[in-house]
Structures are given as C-alpha cells and as structure tokens.
Design an enzyme around this catalytic site. Structure first.
Site, PDB file in Angstrom:
ATOM      1  N   ASN A  12       0.866  -1.176   0.000  1.00 54.96           N
ATOM      2  CA  ASN A  12       0.000   0.000   0.000  1.00 54.96           C
ATOM      3  C   ASN A  12       0.903   1.227   0.000  1.00 54.96           C
ATOM      4  O   ASN A  12       1.494   1.567   1.020  1.00 54.96           O
ATOM      5  CB  ASN A  12      -0.890  -0.047   1.261  1.00 54.96           C
ATOM      6  CG  ASN A  12      -1.746   1.192   1.411  1.00 54.96           C
ATOM      7  OD1 ASN A  12      -1.812   2.028   0.516  1.00 54.96           O
ATOM      8  ND2 ASN A  12      -2.415   1.311   2.558  1.00 54.96           N
ATOM      9  N   TRP A  13       1.000   1.860  -1.167  1.00 53.45           N
ATOM     10  CA  TRP A  13       1.908   3.001  -1.281  1.00 53.45           C
ATOM     11  C   TRP A  13       1.332   4.273  -0.663  1.00 53.45           C
ATOM     12  O   TRP A  13       2.017   5.296  -0.598  1.00 53.45           O
ATOM     13  CB  TRP A  13       2.253   3.249  -2.755  1.00 53.45           C
ATOM     14  CG  TRP A  13       3.343   2.344  -3.277  1.00 53.45           C
ATOM     15  CD1 TRP A  13       4.005   1.363  -2.585  1.00 53.45           C
ATOM     16  CD2 TRP A  13       3.901   2.356  -4.596  1.00 53.45           C
ATOM     17  NE1 TRP A  13       4.941   0.762  -3.396  1.00 53.45           N
ATOM     18  CE2 TRP A  13       4.901   1.349  -4.648  1.00 53.45           C
ATOM     19  CE3 TRP A  13       3.662   3.103  -5.758  1.00 53.45           C
ATOM     20  CZ2 TRP A  13       5.650   1.092  -5.793  1.00 53.45           C
ATOM     21  CZ3 TRP A  13       4.405   2.839  -6.906  1.00 53.45           C
ATOM     22  CH2 TRP A  13       5.392   1.836  -6.914  1.00 53.45           C
ATOM     23  N   LYS A  14       0.073   4.223  -0.277  1.00 49.59           N
ATOM     24  CA  LYS A  14      -0.574   5.403   0.326  1.00 49.59           C
ATOM     25  C   LYS A  14      -0.327   6.637  -0.560  1.00 49.59           C
ATOM     26  O   LYS A  14      -0.351   6.513  -1.784  1.00 49.59           O
ATOM     27  CB  LYS A  14      -0.097   5.594   1.765  1.00 49.59           C
ATOM     28  CG  LYS A  14      -0.263   4.314   2.584  1.00 49.59           C
ATOM     29  CD  LYS A  14      -0.124   4.497   4.068  1.00 49.59           C
ATOM     30  CE  LYS A  14      -0.295   3.149   4.764  1.00 49.59           C
ATOM     31  NZ  LYS A  14      -0.315   3.221   6.207  1.00 49.59           N
ATOM     32  N   HIS A 111      -9.801   1.039   4.824  1.00 48.07           N
ATOM     33  CA  HIS A 111      -8.542   1.207   5.573  1.00 48.07           C
ATOM     34  C   HIS A 111      -8.788   2.158   6.749  1.00 48.07           C
ATOM     35  O   HIS A 111      -9.570   3.114   6.633  1.00 48.07           O
ATOM     36  CB  HIS A 111      -7.469   1.770   4.636  1.00 48.07           C
ATOM     37  CG  HIS A 111      -6.101   1.732   5.240  1.00 48.07           C
ATOM     38  ND1 HIS A 111      -5.690   2.652   6.180  1.00 48.07           N
ATOM     39  CD2 HIS A 111      -5.068   0.879   5.059  1.00 48.07           C
ATOM     40  CE1 HIS A 111      -4.451   2.368   6.543  1.00 48.07           C
ATOM     41  NE2 HIS A 111      -4.043   1.293   5.886  1.00 48.07           N
ATOM     42  N   GLU A 113      -7.156   4.528   7.881  1.00 51.93           N
ATOM     43  CA  GLU A 113      -6.896   5.944   7.576  1.00 51.93           C
ATOM     44  C   GLU A 113      -8.093   6.561   6.852  1.00 51.93           C
ATOM     45  O   GLU A 113      -8.427   7.728   7.074  1.00 51.93           O
ATOM     46  CB  GLU A 113      -5.610   6.073   6.745  1.00 51.93           C
ATOM     47  CG  GLU A 113      -4.376   5.819   7.613  1.00 51.93           C
ATOM     48  CD  GLU A 113      -3.157   5.320   6.854  1.00 51.93           C
ATOM     49  OE1 GLU A 113      -3.129   5.381   5.614  1.00 51.93           O
ATOM     50  OE2 GLU A 113      -2.217   4.839   7.525  1.00 51.93           O
ATOM     51  N   GLU A 180      -6.052  -5.516  10.159  1.00 51.09           N
ATOM     52  CA  GLU A 180      -5.047  -4.488  10.397  1.00 51.09           C
ATOM     53  C   GLU A 180      -5.343  -3.792  11.726  1.00 51.09           C
ATOM     54  O   GLU A 180      -6.101  -2.806  11.759  1.00 51.09           O
ATOM     55  CB  GLU A 180      -5.074  -3.448   9.273  1.00 51.09           C
ATOM     56  CG  GLU A 180      -4.673  -3.989   7.921  1.00 51.09           C
ATOM     57  CD  GLU A 180      -3.957  -2.918   7.102  1.00 51.09           C
ATOM     58  OE1 GLU A 180      -2.874  -3.208   6.600  1.00 51.09           O
ATOM     59  OE2 GLU A 180      -4.467  -1.791   6.999  1.00 51.09           O
ATOM     60  N   GLY A 186       1.928   1.558  10.949  1.00 55.21           N
ATOM     61  CA  GLY A 186       2.908   2.640  10.907  1.00 55.21           C
ATOM     62  C   GLY A 186       3.612   2.904  12.225  1.00 55.21           C
ATOM     63  O   GLY A 186       4.257   3.933  12.397  1.00 55.21           O
ATOM     64  N   SER A 219       2.819  -2.856  10.275  1.00 59.04           N
ATOM     65  CA  SER A 219       4.260  -2.951  10.535  1.00 59.04           C
ATOM     66  C   SER A 219       4.867  -4.285  10.087  1.00 59.04           C
ATOM     67  O   SER A 219       5.714  -4.855  10.777  1.00 59.04           O
ATOM     68  CB  SER A 219       4.563  -2.679  12.011  1.00 59.04           C
ATOM     69  OG  SER A 219       4.194  -1.350  12.343  1.00 59.04           O
ATOM     70  N   GLY A 240       2.509  -1.423   4.339  1.00 58.46           N
ATOM     71  CA  GLY A 240       2.574   0.012   4.072  1.00 58.46           C
ATOM     72  C   GLY A 240       4.008   0.466   3.884  1.00 58.46           C
ATOM     73  O   GLY A 240       4.606   0.298   2.816  1.00 58.46           O
ATOM     74  N   GLY A 241       4.603   1.011   4.942  1.00 56.09           N
ATOM     75  CA  GLY A 241       5.933   1.617   4.868  1.00 56.09           C
ATOM     76  C   GLY A 241       6.988   0.760   4.172  1.00 56.09           C
ATOM     77  O   GLY A 241       7.741   1.252   3.316  1.00 56.09           O
TER      78      GLY A 241
HETATM   79  P1  PGA Z   1       2.437  -0.205   7.764  1.00 58.17           P
HETATM   80  O1  PGA Z   1       1.007   0.123   7.075  1.00 58.17           O
HETATM   81  O2  PGA Z   1       2.963  -1.464   7.122  1.00 58.17           O
HETATM   82  O3  PGA Z   1       3.286   1.007   7.448  1.00 58.17           O
HETATM   83  O4  PGA Z   1       2.197  -0.391   9.212  1.00 58.17           O
HETATM   84  C1  PGA Z   1       0.087  -0.905   6.807  1.00 58.17           C
HETATM   85  C2  PGA Z   1      -1.137  -0.322   6.168  1.00 58.17           C
HETATM   86  O5  PGA Z   1      -1.481   0.825   6.471  1.00 58.17           O
HETATM   87  O6  PGA Z   1      -1.799  -0.982   5.350  1.00 58.17           O
END
Ligand code: PGA
Length: 262
Positions: A12-14, A111, A113, A180, A186, A219, A240-241
């Site tokens: 997930n490149w956000k 998600h 967010e 999640e 994050g 994470s 994500g990251g």
């Molecule tokens: P993260 O993000 O791997 O940076 O914790 C996961 C996500 O938001 O899908």
C-alpha cells in the site's frame, strides 16, 4: 491446511511516490523477485505463486498499467479507493469503471486511515465493496481494533461488528479481508504473529469460510515476514511503509526463500 487459498502480498503506497520514484522502484524491485514468486504469460497458471499487488495512488495507475504489461503476470495493480457510483458529482472520488480502464485488479476498502480521516463508515465501506465486485475488482476489506478497544477486551467484538455491518448482503467469494490492528499501523509495533493468527481464526469463524484469503497488515517488515507467513491462517500481508523500499518489499515477497543474488 490452507484449502488452496490464494496467497497475496500487497503493498500500500498510500500518498507516496512521484512517477520517477515509481519507475526507480520497479527497476530495483523486479530483478530481485525470486523465480518461484513470478508467473509469466507462457507458463501454466499456478495457485502456488502469490499475487503481488501494488496499491498505488491514482496518478500512477496509467503508468503501472503500461509498464506491467512487460512484468510477470502475477504482479498486479491495486487502487486505494473506489466510489459506489459509476459517475457523478463526487469531487475527489474515483469509480469502478475508471479503475477498469487501468486493469486494476484489487482495491483497498475501509482502511483505518480512510475511516479515521475521511469519515468512511461500515455503510460506505459496504457500498464500496459492492461497487468493486460489480466491476470485477477484488476488494481488500480492512478491519481492525484500536489500542483502547484491545485494552478494553473488545477486539473480537469490533471485528465481528465491522464484518457483519460491511458484509451485509455481500457475496464473499470475490473478497479478501485484511486484519489491520490500528495500533500496529505505521508504529513498528507489529501484532505478534500468533496473536494475528488467532484474530484471523476469529474472522474465519465469523465468515464461516475456509476458502477466503485473509491478510495481516500492520508494521510488516523483512524481519517479521517469515514468522507471519508461517502462521496457518495468514494467507498474505498488506504492507505500508516497507512496500515503499524496493529491497525490503522484494524480501517480503520472497518470504521463506533464500535471498537472491544482489
Ligand atoms: P504499515 O502500514 O505497514 O506502514 O504499518 C500498513 C497499512 O497501512 O496498510
């Protein structure tokens, strides 16, 4: 036993990466994929090769759809949102038919967010899931509890309620669920693999299905992917990251395999 469930490693490149950065990523990422993790056009389709999905910002979809024609077949494009209408006065949204133009195969829905910053609710999430399926795009439905909910002992109840509300009237055959936990996203505070496995087991029992692909997200890193993927209920991950860096995402995709040549 995983009942032949599809494995999925999704990044997930956000809201990250310009086009030159995306190009640079692919140049470094693609050569690192182990031969066991790629499936080319002329090969027999194998369920053992995971789908590798890059959920990119909208402005990268066209670029990816052009470049991935030359990439392994199991490298797929994902989006990060979908509206339930095909078109209309919905500033800032994107529709399923627009995503279809770029061969988008997966879309992240619900998600935390989106729920937290952009007011997505179980009801809008349900409508987005339906729209994705109607356009032959597999929704990756994200659910998860906050730290407070976990500490109050209601984590399982939160998952049950998110699932039952968002999936009312939904066909679960073309659906992926990502567990999640909000506190793990994050933060570097990964959910313990055995605990993630236990929560996925709970999700599976609510859905009453051994066939649905369940992911863990929060994470995920090169140093915990092997243990996560060793859990029987975890069919893949949403990253994500660590998906922003070609070396770390390649290591995640190559879980349980020796590191390929530099
Ligand atoms: P993260 O993000 O791997 O940076 O914790 C996961 C996500 O938001 O899908």
């Amino acid at each position: 036993m995983n009942y032949g469930r599809k494995q999925i490693i999704a990044g997930n490149w956000k809201m990250y990466k310009t086009q030159p950065e995306a190009r640079d990523f692919l140049i470094k990422f693609l050569p690192q994929l182990h031969s066991d993790r790629v499936w080319w056009l002329d090969e027999q389709k194998s369920n053992h090769v995971p789908d590798i999905v890059i959920c990119a910002p909208f402005t990268k979809l066209q670029f990816l759809s052009e470049i991935l024609v030359l990439a392994p077949r199991n490298l797929m494009i994902g989006a990060q949102n979908i509206h339930w209408a095909d078109e209309g006065p919905f500033t800032g949204e994107i529709s399923g038919q627009m995503l279809n133009e770029y061969n988008v195969r997966y879309v992240i829905v619900g998600h935390s967010e989106r729920r937290h910053y952009f007011c997505d609710t179980d009801e809008t999430v349900r409508k987005r899931v339906m729209a994705a399926q109607a356009h032959n795009i597999t929704p990756i439905l994200c659910i998860g509890e906050t730290k407070l909910q976990r500490e109050s002992g209601v984590a399982e109840d939160v998952l049950t309620s998110q699932l039952t509300n968002a999936l009312e009237g939904i066909d679960i055959t073309n659906l992926v669920i990502a567990y999640e936990p909000v506190w793990a996203i994050g933060t570097g505070d990964t959910c313990h693999p055995q605990e993630a496995n236990r929560m996925l087991k709970h999700i599976r029992s609510v859905l009453n299905s051994d066939r649905i692909t369940l992911l863990y997200g929060g994470s995920v890193k090169p140093d915990n992917i092997d243990e996560l993927m060793a859990q029987p209920e975890i069919d893949g991950v949403l990253v994500g990251g660590a998906s922003l860096d070609p070396n770390s995402f390649a290591r995640i995709v190559n879980f349980h395999l020796p590191t390929p040549r530099p």
